[in-house]
Write an enzyme that holds these catalytic residues in place. Structure first.
Site, PDB file in Angstrom:
ATOM      1  N   HIS A  59      -7.234  -4.152  10.735  1.00 34.00           N
ATOM      2  CA  HIS A  59      -7.053  -3.975   9.290  1.00 34.00           C
ATOM      3  C   HIS A  59      -5.868  -4.806   8.790  1.00 34.00           C
ATOM      4  O   HIS A  59      -4.979  -5.188   9.552  1.00 34.00           O
ATOM      5  CB  HIS A  59      -6.937  -2.496   8.900  1.00 34.00           C
ATOM      6  N   ASP A 101       0.825  -1.204   0.000  1.00 34.20           N
ATOM      7  CA  ASP A 101       0.000   0.000   0.000  1.00 34.20           C
ATOM      8  C   ASP A 101       0.862   1.258   0.000  1.00 34.20           C
ATOM      9  O   ASP A 101       2.070   1.188   0.183  1.00 34.20           O
ATOM     10  CB  ASP A 101      -0.968  -0.006   1.204  1.00 34.20           C
ATOM     11  N   GLU A 159      -9.468  -1.354   5.722  1.00 33.61           N
ATOM     12  CA  GLU A 159     -10.042  -0.989   7.011  1.00 33.61           C
ATOM     13  C   GLU A 159     -11.328  -1.783   7.256  1.00 33.61           C
ATOM     14  O   GLU A 159     -11.852  -2.430   6.332  1.00 33.61           O
ATOM     15  CB  GLU A 159     -10.337   0.516   7.015  1.00 33.61           C
TER      16      GLU A 159
HETATM   17  P1  PGA Z   1       2.450  -1.830  12.935  1.00 32.88           P
HETATM   18  O1  PGA Z   1       1.242  -1.637  11.919  1.00 32.88           O
HETATM   19  O2  PGA Z   1       3.276  -2.928  12.381  1.00 32.88           O
HETATM   20  O3  PGA Z   1       3.180  -0.524  12.921  1.00 32.88           O
HETATM   21  O4  PGA Z   1       1.854  -2.166  14.252  1.00 32.88           O
HETATM   22  C1  PGA Z   1       0.592  -2.768  11.438  1.00 32.88           C
HETATM   23  C2  PGA Z   1      -0.584  -2.337  10.601  1.00 32.88           C
HETATM   24  O5  PGA Z   1      -1.170  -1.270  10.866  1.00 32.88           O
HETATM   25  O6  PGA Z   1      -0.942  -3.079   9.679  1.00 32.88           O
END
Ligand code: PGA
Length: 256
Positions: free
Chosen positions: A149, A78, A154
């Site tokens: 998510h 993404d 989301e």
């Molecule tokens: P993080 O984010 O690895 O920084 O916890 C994971 C995500 O939001 O998919």
């Protein structure tokens, strides 16, 4: 390295480790084996804090000649809409810092969605076509958001969603605020591979560490499969593994 036995009675093979480094080592071992068998493997890469230890381990193995990415290809999940590739908050910049600056993956085979594309729909179609032309993703690493998510899919994202432009939840923007200078807004939109796109990868390796992920992990594994919990759709995949630390797993026990 020996792998902890998967927990029984969960819908996804789930391994709980005492230290996230153990998960990073086990997944680096798996990647090393894949790349030695298939040097031209297509890797699906994620941003965020979760994969950082894996990337560090991978970079170390490339540095010492144990692993080479010289014939591999990567696709990132993404990117924010509207950020230049060299903006420090962009995922392209994140990957340069976290991995690409230290490994031998040729730049022309590192694929990113372009957050500055004028026609988001065309950009997403281009990405899907590049993925297909590369033969799809062999091995995809994933984190889980606090709201469950997956990539920027989301809550509310259908399991058959494809690469598209999405709005980000306030919770997601708040979690990513530290990656941006104090005087700048976190973008409100992103381009993301869809859940359906991600579920086509041949192997999914998901990591979640820390107590802030415990509720999402519980909902993903023990609640109903539903679009409000995007990570619950990972249960549909035939070769998915979940790697947790003790804190992320704490809500899984029957009396939690
Ligand atoms: P993080 O984010 O690895 O920084 O916890 C994971 C995500 O939001 O998919």
């Amino acid at each position: 390295m020996s792998r902890p036995a998967p927990l029984p009675q969960l819908p996804v093979p789930t391994r709980v480790v005492s230290d996230p480094r153990r998960a990073a080592l086990a997944l680096a071992d798996e990647l090393e084996a894949l790349l030695s068998r298939r040097p031209e493997a297509v890797l699906g890469l994620a941003t965020g804090h979760t994969p950082l230890l894996l990337y560090r381990e991978l970079a170390e193995r490339v540095r010492t000649g144990r692993v080479s990415l010289a014939r591999a290809t990567s696709f990132n999940l993404d990117e924010y809409v509207g950020l230049a590739a060299d903006h420090p908050g962009s995922f392209r910049a994140f990957m340069a810092r976290a991995l690409f600056g230290e490994v031998d993956l040729p730049p022309e085979r590192r694929h990113f969605l372009c957050g500055e594309a004028r026609d988001a729909r065309a950009e997403c179609a281009r990405y899907e076509a590049s993925l297909s032309a590369a033969g799809g993703v062999d091995w995809q690493v994933l984190g889980i958001g606090r709201n469950a998510h997956i990539a920027f899919n989301e809550p509310g994202s259908p399991s058959d969603s494809r690469t598209r432009r999405v709005e980000l939840c306030e919770e997601t923007r708040a979690a990513n605020r530290p990656d941006f200078p104090p005087d700048e807004e976190v973008p409100g939109e992103a381009l993301t591979m869809g859940l359906g796109t991600i579920l086509e990868a041949r192997r999914l390796r998901v990591m979640a560490f820390g107590a802030s992920k415990a509720a999402a992990v519980r909902a993903a594994l023990l609640g109903p499969r539903r679009d409000e919990v995007p990570a619950s759709h990972l249960r549909a995949h035939p070769d998915v593994e979940l790697w947790l630390d003790v804190d992320a797993a704490m809500a899984l026990s029957p009396n939690a």
